[in-house]
Design a protein around this motif. Structure first.
Motif, mmCIF file in Angstrom:
data_model
loop_
_atom_site.group_PDB
_atom_site.id
_atom_site.type_symbol
_atom_site.label_atom_id
_atom_site.label_comp_id
_atom_site.label_asym_id
_atom_site.label_seq_id
_atom_site.Cartn_x
_atom_site.Cartn_y
_atom_site.Cartn_z
ATOM 1 N N GLY A 147 40.727 39.090 51.478
ATOM 2 C CA GLY A 147 39.334 39.415 51.773
ATOM 3 C C GLY A 147 38.490 39.662 50.546
ATOM 4 N N ARG A 148 39.088 39.582 49.366
ATOM 5 C CA ARG A 148 38.305 39.814 48.143
ATOM 6 C C ARG A 148 38.954 39.063 46.985
ATOM 7 N NH1 ARG A 148 40.193 45.764 45.711
ATOM 8 N NH2 ARG A 148 42.405 45.517 46.190
ATOM 9 N N THR A 149 38.151 38.794 45.981
ATOM 10 C CA THR A 149 38.668 38.189 44.756
ATOM 11 C C THR A 149 39.428 39.259 43.982
ATOM 12 O OG1 THR A 149 36.964 36.493 44.600
ATOM 13 C CG2 THR A 149 37.958 37.207 42.530
ATOM 14 N N LEU A 150 40.590 38.871 43.443
ATOM 15 C CA LEU A 150 41.443 39.836 42.744
ATOM 16 C C LEU A 150 41.519 39.511 41.256
ATOM 17 C CD1 LEU A 150 44.388 39.968 45.326
ATOM 18 C CD2 LEU A 150 42.526 41.620 45.060
ATOM 19 N N SER A 151 41.495 40.552 40.440
ATOM 20 C CA SER A 151 41.609 40.364 38.989
ATOM 21 C C SER A 151 42.311 41.569 38.379
ATOM 22 C CB SER A 151 40.217 40.163 38.375
ATOM 23 O OG SER A 151 39.401 41.278 38.680
ATOM 24 N N ASN B 44 47.731 46.229 48.656
ATOM 25 C CA ASN B 44 48.662 45.321 49.329
ATOM 26 C C ASN B 44 48.253 43.864 49.129
ATOM 27 O OD1 ASN B 44 50.885 44.654 51.164
ATOM 28 N ND2 ASN B 44 49.241 43.996 52.533
ATOM 29 N N ASP B 45 46.936 43.619 49.020
ATOM 30 C CA ASP B 45 46.517 42.226 48.810
ATOM 31 C C ASP B 45 46.997 41.706 47.450
ATOM 32 O OD1 ASP B 45 44.727 43.902 47.494
ATOM 33 O OD2 ASP B 45 42.914 43.007 48.352
ATOM 34 N N VAL B 46 47.117 42.603 46.469
ATOM 35 C CA VAL B 46 47.677 42.206 45.170
ATOM 36 C C VAL B 46 49.163 41.890 45.327
ATOM 37 C CG1 VAL B 46 48.182 42.946 42.807
ATOM 38 C CG2 VAL B 46 45.984 43.546 43.854
ATOM 39 N N LYS B 47 49.860 42.722 46.088
ATOM 40 C CA LYS B 47 51.292 42.475 46.316
ATOM 41 C C LYS B 47 51.503 41.138 47.040
ATOM 42 C CE LYS B 47 55.521 44.299 48.311
ATOM 43 N NZ LYS B 47 56.184 45.387 49.050
ATOM 44 N N THR C 54 50.897 39.886 35.994
ATOM 45 C CA THR C 54 50.379 39.216 37.197
ATOM 46 C C THR C 54 49.303 38.222 36.808
ATOM 47 O OG1 THR C 54 50.871 41.142 38.576
ATOM 48 C CG2 THR C 54 49.236 39.586 39.427
ATOM 49 N N ARG C 55 48.445 38.631 35.877
ATOM 50 C CA ARG C 55 47.385 37.723 35.412
ATOM 51 C C ARG C 55 48.000 36.447 34.807
ATOM 52 N NH1 ARG C 55 44.576 36.572 30.702
ATOM 53 N NH2 ARG C 55 42.425 35.890 31.089
ATOM 54 N N SER C 56 49.038 36.619 33.974
ATOM 55 C CA SER C 56 49.694 35.451 33.369
ATOM 56 C C SER C 56 50.332 34.566 34.435
ATOM 57 C CB SER C 56 50.765 35.901 32.377
ATOM 58 O OG SER C 56 50.160 36.601 31.307
ATOM 59 N N ALA C 57 50.931 35.189 35.453
ATOM 60 C CA ALA C 57 51.552 34.410 36.525
ATOM 61 C C ALA C 57 50.490 33.618 37.294
ATOM 62 C CB ALA C 57 52.320 35.336 37.467
ATOM 63 N N VAL C 58 49.351 34.230 37.530
ATOM 64 C CA VAL C 58 48.256 33.541 38.232
ATOM 65 C C VAL C 58 47.768 32.362 37.386
ATOM 66 C CG1 VAL C 58 45.853 33.768 39.013
ATOM 67 C CG2 VAL C 58 47.542 35.514 39.630
ATOM 68 N N ILE C 59 47.671 32.562 36.081
ATOM 69 C CA ILE C 59 47.248 31.470 35.191
ATOM 70 C C ILE C 59 48.239 30.306 35.269
ATOM 71 C CG2 ILE C 59 47.034 30.801 32.750
ATOM 72 C CD1 ILE C 59 45.680 33.533 32.267
ATOM 73 N N PRO D 17 56.608 33.672 36.426
ATOM 74 C CA PRO D 17 56.605 34.855 35.544
ATOM 75 C C PRO D 17 56.752 34.516 34.067
ATOM 76 C CG PRO D 17 58.787 34.530 36.434
ATOM 77 C CD PRO D 17 57.924 33.416 37.000
ATOM 78 N N GLY D 18 57.066 33.251 33.761
ATOM 79 C CA GLY D 18 57.366 32.893 32.374
ATOM 80 C C GLY D 18 58.867 32.921 32.150
ATOM 81 N N TYR D 19 59.289 32.361 31.033
ATOM 82 C CA TYR D 19 60.717 32.187 30.721
ATOM 83 C C TYR D 19 61.475 33.515 30.725
ATOM 84 C CZ TYR D 19 64.889 30.686 28.190
ATOM 85 O OH TYR D 19 66.183 30.416 27.818
ATOM 86 N N GLY D 20 62.539 33.566 31.512
ATOM 87 C CA GLY D 20 63.431 34.726 31.498
ATOM 88 C C GLY D 20 62.875 35.989 32.128
ATOM 89 N N ALA D 21 61.685 35.917 32.698
ATOM 90 C CA ALA D 21 61.058 37.127 33.233
ATOM 91 C C ALA D 21 61.116 37.155 34.758
ATOM 92 C CB ALA D 21 59.610 37.197 32.759
ATOM 93 N N VAL D 22 60.904 38.350 35.294
ATOM 94 C CA VAL D 22 60.799 38.541 36.738
ATOM 95 C C VAL D 22 59.513 39.324 36.996
ATOM 96 C CG1 VAL D 22 61.861 39.563 38.794
ATOM 97 C CG2 VAL D 22 63.315 38.608 36.991
ATOM 98 N N LEU D 23 58.679 38.826 37.879
ATOM 99 C CA LEU D 23 57.410 39.502 38.161
ATOM 100 C C LEU D 23 57.646 40.674 39.107
ATOM 101 C CD1 LEU D 23 54.290 39.357 37.734
ATOM 102 C CD2 LEU D 23 54.199 38.079 39.893
ATOM 103 N N ALA D 24 57.163 41.855 38.730
ATOM 104 C CA ALA D 24 57.279 43.025 39.609
ATOM 105 C C ALA D 24 56.322 42.878 40.789
ATOM 106 C CB ALA D 24 56.954 44.293 38.822
ATOM 107 N N LEU D 25 56.822 43.163 41.976
ATOM 108 C CA LEU D 25 55.978 43.069 43.177
ATOM 109 C C LEU D 25 55.515 44.474 43.523
ATOM 110 C CD1 LEU D 25 58.307 40.621 45.174
ATOM 111 C CD2 LEU D 25 56.456 40.058 43.573
ATOM 112 N N ASP D 26 54.674 45.028 42.643
ATOM 113 C CA ASP D 26 54.312 46.436 42.749
ATOM 114 C C ASP D 26 52.883 46.670 43.236
ATOM 115 O OD1 ASP D 26 52.949 45.493 40.569
ATOM 116 O OD2 ASP D 26 53.855 46.856 39.107
ATOM 117 N N GLY D 27 52.166 45.598 43.536
ATOM 118 C CA GLY D 27 50.798 45.762 44.036
ATOM 119 C C GLY D 27 49.795 46.136 42.962
ATOM 120 N N VAL D 28 50.195 46.061 41.699
ATOM 121 C CA VAL D 28 49.279 46.384 40.595
ATOM 122 C C VAL D 28 49.018 45.111 39.775
ATOM 123 C CG1 VAL D 28 48.930 47.777 38.518
ATOM 124 C CG2 VAL D 28 50.153 48.733 40.488
#
Ligand code: ZN
Length: 247
Positions: A42-46, A52-55, A81-86, A65-76
């Motif tokens: 319902g909104r643009t996220l940055s 919860n919408d971020v999660k 998260t920005r790099s993963a979205v990119i 997440p990039g090489y060797g990384a795991v993205l935390a699903l923490d809602g923050v």
């Protein structure tokens, strides 16, 4: 003659009006008004936002997440998260600004089925053990959630490999399903996120590529019992072994 021209003019004006209306309709559909069978943002996220919408967004971009990384699903919505979205935006040719707006959400809507699984994977494929997701090392709902996250990672990997088909030969297992196939006693299959992949491309190619897509538990050719599939899963610490592939 003049009447005909005037009539033609009115027709053209009417056509222009119809065209304008149709265009306006397209613009509205492409914006925030989109309704999706699984989840609608319902909104643009940055960066800097949370909720919860971020999660929900993090789940869909967990394969970036990039090489060797795991993205935390923490809602923050932090830098990771920005790099993963990119990376997600780059993978689909969107403008890569790291902000999740209508363009990004519409791509996700196009990718996901009504049960929230990504287009090329399904809960049925991820669970050939029982229909309830029970009897494993975690609750049924946690196992099913972990499987969903693995599927979004697989969707990202599939895309990166050139949209090749990836087949899950074994996913979630209860303790009884796990011992029936001789699985390790602490197998990630008991948690729902473990997947055994077969099919194209090679097992080594899958093992190597999986390091870019949020899989921290990778066992492939060279690891005992893994000559006929590559195993992927999510663990808090990294465990890679596919010695025949050089990792
Ligand atoms: Zn496995």
């Amino acid at each position: 003659m003049r009447t005909v021209i005037r009539r033609l003019g009115r027709m053209l004006a009417a056509c222009a009006l119809v065209a304008a209306t149709a265009l306006a309709g397209v613009v509205v559909t492409g914006g925030a008004a989109h309704a999706d069978g699984c989840y609608t943002w319902g909104r643009t996220l940055s960066q800097g936002m949370s909720g919860n919408d971020v999660k929900q967004l993090q789940i869909r971009v967990s394969g970036y997440p990039g090489y060797g990384a795991v993205l935390a699903l923490d809602g923050v919505y932090g830098p990771a998260t920005r790099s993963a979205v990119i990376r997600f935006q780059q993978a689909y040719g969107l403008s890569a600004d790291g902000v999740a707006g209508p363009q990004t959400f519409n791509k996700i809507y196009a990718l996901q089925d009504n049960d929230c699984t990504p287009a090329n994977f399904s809960y049925a494929e991820m669970n050939k053990c029982n229909s309830s997701w029970s009897g494993g090392a975690v609750s049924a709902s946690t196992a099913k959630f972990n499987a969903l996250v693995s599927m979004w990672k697989l969707q990202a990997m599939r895309r990166a490999l050139g949209n090749v088909p990836l087949y899950v030969s074994s996913g979630f297992r209860s303790y009884s399903c796990n011992s029936a196939v001789g699985g390790a006693s602490n197998s990630r299959h008991l948690y729902g996120d473990g997947v055994d992949l077969v099919g194209s491309p090679s097992f080594c190619r899958i093992a190597q590529q999986a390091r870019y897509h949020g899989f921290s538990n990778i066992l492939g050719p060279g690891y005992p019992g893994h000559s006929d599939h590559t195993h992927l899963g999510a663990t808090s610490s990294r465990s890679w072994s596919a010695s025949s592939c050089g990792i």
